[in-house]
Enzyme design. Structure first.
Site: not given
Ligand code: GAR
Length: 227
Positions: A121, A123, A159, A150
């Site tokens: 994942n 994060h 997480d 991460s």
């Molecule tokens: C990313 O910033 C990722 O770190 C976060 O969602 C975004 C997705 O962006 N993930 C989380 O918060 C997971 N808990 P994207 O759809 O443009 O790749």
């Protein structure tokens, strides 16, 4: 648990990606795959939202997409139903690695235990700090000097699995939650493909038995990307 170890060679590594939204990280993986920079084959995308722009990105790249979003009556699909369909789909695609890239549904311990390949994942925080949501806002409120993202192994505890890699930035005096989100995403776009490259090449290995609470296993030092 009967998860096959991550296949390190031969390439390409078969990757399934789970998404919920924009899919900018998915796009980076698609671009790296298509340019030949990353020895992966994205075998399929699962979206839990039918309005996710990530679906368009996958379709434009001719990658199979499974949208597991709503029941026929328009209600949100129960998590158990989502997991059953997702497991069946993953069985068909037979990935070597499952990547959660902006996937915003919490899945059950049973789904994680029964996964057919290691699952990682992305994060938006420097784990183990700031598990869960609203990470950028919480970093600002705490007055932290550093923040980042991460890539970690998914385990039943939210997480909390082995951290594989991290990207770090300094928090500026003028940073807001919004500016931090944008800055962290820029790092994510380097960190995620870099991590997959290290996994595909066997430089990084996934320790399925890693536990933060088990002293008999040395914690893996995450590889850090400083930008
Ligand atoms: C990313 O910033 C990722 O770190 C976060 O969602 C975004 C997705 O962006 N993930 C989380 O918060 C997971 N808990 P994207 O759809 O443009 O790749």
């Amino acid at each position: 648990m009967s998860v096959a170890p991550l296949r390190q060679a031969p390439s390409p590594m078969r990757v399934a990606v789970l998404v919920s939204g924009n899919g900018s990280n998915l796009q980076v993986l698609i671009d790296a795959m298509q340019s030949g920079a990353l020895p992966i084959d994205i075998v399929g995308i699962i979206s839990n939202r039918e309005d996710a722009y990530a679906i368009t990105r996958a379709q434009q790249a001719d990658i199979p997409v499974a949208v597991l979003s709503h029941t026929a009556s328009g209600k949100r699909m129960a998590i158990k139903t989502f997991e059953r369909h997702a497991s069946e789909q993953l069985q068909q695609w037979q990935p070597d690695l499952i990547v959660l890239a902006g996937f915003m549904r919490v899945v059950s311990a049973e789904f994680i235990d029964k996964r057919i390949a290691p699952m990682v994942n992305l994060h938006p925080a420097l784990l183990p700090a700031y598990k869960g949501l609203d990470t950028h806002q919480r970093v600002i409120q705490a007055g932290d000097s550093h923040h980042g993202c991460s890539v970690h192994v998914v385990t039943a505890e939210l997480d909390a699995g082995q951290v594989l890699t991290q990207g770090v930035l300094s928090v500026g005096a003028k940073d807001t939650a919004i500016s931090l989100q944008a800055r962290v995403q820029k790092i994510e776009h380097k960190l995620l493909p870099w991590t997959l490259l290290l996994l595909a090449k066997g430089v990084l290995t996934i320790n399925e038995r890693y536990s933060q609470d088990t002293e008999s296993y040395l914690p893996t030092l995450p590889l850090k990307l400083l930008l």
